[in-house]
Enzyme design. Structure first.
Site, PDB file in Angstrom:
ATOM      1  N   CYS A  42       0.820  -1.211   0.000  1.00 39.22           N
ATOM      2  CA  CYS A  42       0.000   0.000   0.000  1.00 39.22           C
ATOM      3  C   CYS A  42       0.857   1.266   0.000  1.00 39.22           C
ATOM      4  CB  CYS A  42      -0.914   0.020   1.221  1.00 39.22           C
ATOM      5  SG  CYS A  42      -2.083  -1.351   1.293  1.00 39.22           S
ATOM      6  N   VAL A  79       5.678 -22.697  -5.018  1.00 42.20           N
ATOM      7  CA  VAL A  79       4.942 -23.935  -4.746  1.00 42.20           C
ATOM      8  C   VAL A  79       4.187 -24.331  -6.009  1.00 42.20           C
ATOM      9  CG1 VAL A  79       3.156 -25.032  -3.348  1.00 42.20           C
ATOM     10  CG2 VAL A  79       4.761 -23.425  -2.289  1.00 42.20           C
ATOM     11  N   THR A 269     -10.859 -24.346   5.365  1.00 44.57           N
ATOM     12  CA  THR A 269     -11.461 -24.661   4.074  1.00 44.57           C
ATOM     13  C   THR A 269     -12.259 -25.959   4.199  1.00 44.57           C
ATOM     14  OG1 THR A 269      -9.668 -26.055   3.212  1.00 44.57           O
ATOM     15  CG2 THR A 269      -9.407 -23.660   2.998  1.00 44.57           C
ATOM     16  N   TYR A 275      -6.191 -24.472   5.540  1.00 45.81           N
ATOM     17  CA  TYR A 275      -6.803 -23.190   5.897  1.00 45.81           C
ATOM     18  C   TYR A 275      -6.424 -22.150   4.834  1.00 45.81           C
ATOM     19  CZ  TYR A 275      -7.077 -25.657  10.341  1.00 45.81           C
ATOM     20  OH  TYR A 275      -7.324 -26.594  11.312  1.00 45.81           O
TER      21      TYR A 275
END
Length: 445
Positions: A42, A79, A269, A275
């Protein structure tokens, strides 16, 4: 227990830090394809405009800092596969493929910038700004430019356009919709900011999508709009939004909704021991009572706190979202929370609205600035949205309205609540009270 976190952005790295504070023994490994960790995306526009001196200033922690906390952060690690049945992840590091097991897996894969389907996006000088290195490349390229075009007038697009103007470039900001910041502001409030940007010398083009980028010698030079008009552009920034990165979640077998991964209020999830947090997940709207997206750093950090407590075996839940936001462009601050009038009507909510112009200080106190406040209520008077624009003291009032909406206060209740006052910081009747009193008049007593 071994927790593997994929993604080193706000959601991933905050999960790691919070979990370590709660559990000194758990093994924590963070895998990120970025070559930096713990920095603030940001802040990139403010480095471009030299409000912040250096990109180094927005990097808050190093790999060694996390190592000292017994958190293993692996940079430049991609990954490539997740096997939730075997509880393994496969990744590329230094050109070699490796496999790692996990007990708990956290997917903080974030989002990918949306690239509009237009000719010329592969030209040199066309950029997306998502990472620290993106920001560095943009600043280096801008040093040899006279003109820049930013397509997409959301928060990041506006902030970057203003930064380019401060760098001395001729700037065009364009938006395919008929207003800027359409997700957070109604047209009348958006016009205040548009007029300010124009007064600062930025060309604003609304309601005109770009159909083509033209170049010379492989470098972008011109943007062509739908009506055939053109704008010079030695560089183009695609600030056209972010889409959830779902490749790995889908590979893991996670259920996905309309936009992103579905999670419960503990960030779990549909797959056991997997998760998700951050830009790749859907959140629950406190007002609409349905799923939405909340791709904000503040949302990711709150989700990370909830998830860390979940992994540490503590009771916690992630609250529904209101998508509160605030930004500052030049001397102007603007913020919003909840629904706009337009979005309420699109969702079949009768909106009762009032807008007032007040002052940021007592009218007799030096340097009092105009403050525009817009309040949106439903048919019962319950506050469901607020938008504020001023040169100062916007954020704290947006936070106040966030609390009011969370507590489902009506405009009548808020108008009778106590607010602090001193001439240098507020009017004796706070601008928020003035706004809710005005909207209260539109209801039958």
């Amino acid at each position: 227990m071994k927790v593997v976190i994929v993604g080193g952005g706000a959601g991933g790295i905050s999960t790691a830090s919070n979990l370590r504070r709660l559990d000194k023994e758990v093994e924590i490994i963070v895998l990120t394809r970025d070559n930096h960790v713990s920095y603030s995306p940001c802040a990139i526009p403010y480095v471009l405009s030299d409000r912040i001196h250096s990109f180094d200033d927005i990097v808050m922690r190093s790999v060694d800092d996390y190592k000292a906390k017994n958190i293993d952060v692996m940079l430049e690690t991609e990954v490539t596969a997740v096997d939730s049945a075997k509880k393994t992840v496969t990744y590329l590091k230094d050109g070699k493929e490796n496999t790692m097991s996990y007990d708990k897996l956290v997917l903080a894969t974030g989002g990918s910038p949306f690239v509009p389907p237009m000719k010329g996006v592969d030209l040199d000088g066309v950029f997306k700004i998502r990472t620290l290195d993106d920001g560095k490349r943009v600043k280096e390229w801008a040093g040899n430019c006279e003109s820049a075009l930013v397509t997409g007038a959301g928060l990041i697009g506006i902030e970057i356009a203003y930064a380019f103007k401060k760098m001395g470039l001729k700037v065009t900001l364009c938006e395919m919709l008929p207003q800027i910041v359409p997700r957070s502001l109604d047209p009348d409030m958006a016009k205040i900011i548009t007029d300010y940007l124009i007064s600062e010398g930025i060309d604003v083009v609304l309601g005109q999508p770009i159909t083509e980028l033209k170049g010379e010698d492989g470098r972008v030079k011109t943007a062509v709009f739908e009506d055939g008009t053109e704008a010079n552009a030695d560089m183009v920034i695609l600030a056209t939004g972010v889409r959830a990165e779902l490749t790995l979640p889908k590979m893991a077998g996670c259920d996905c909704g309309r936009w992103a991964v579905l999670v419960n209020d503990r960030m779990a999830t549909s797959v056991p021991d997997v998760y998700a947090v951050g830009d790749c997940v859907e959140s629950y709207s406190a007002i609409l009572r349905s799923n939405t997206v909340s791709q904000l750093g503040t949302t990711a950090v709150r989700q990370a706190k909830t998830l860390a407590q979940t992994l540490a075996g503590k009771r916690s839940r992630f609250n529904p979202v209101l998508n509160s936001m605030v930004s500052k462009v030049g001397k102007l601050e603007f913020g919003a929370v909840g629904l706009t009038r337009s979005f309420a009507q699109q969702n079949s909510i009768k909106a009762v609205v009032a807008k007032v112009e007040a002052l940021t200080r007592a009218r007799y106190y030096p340097n009092a600035k105009p403050m525009n406040v817009k309040v949106i209520c439903d048919a019962d008077g319950t506050i469901i949205g607020c938008q504020i624009i001023a040169e100062e003291r916007v954020a704290e009032r947006i936070d106040t309205m966030t609390l009011a909406i969370t507590q489902e206060l009506t405009c009548f209740e808020l108008s009778n609540m106590e607010f602090a006052y001193a001439p240098p910081v507020s009017m004796v009747i706070d601008p928020l009270v003035m706004a809710v009193e005005e909207v209260s008049k539109k209801f039958d007593n």
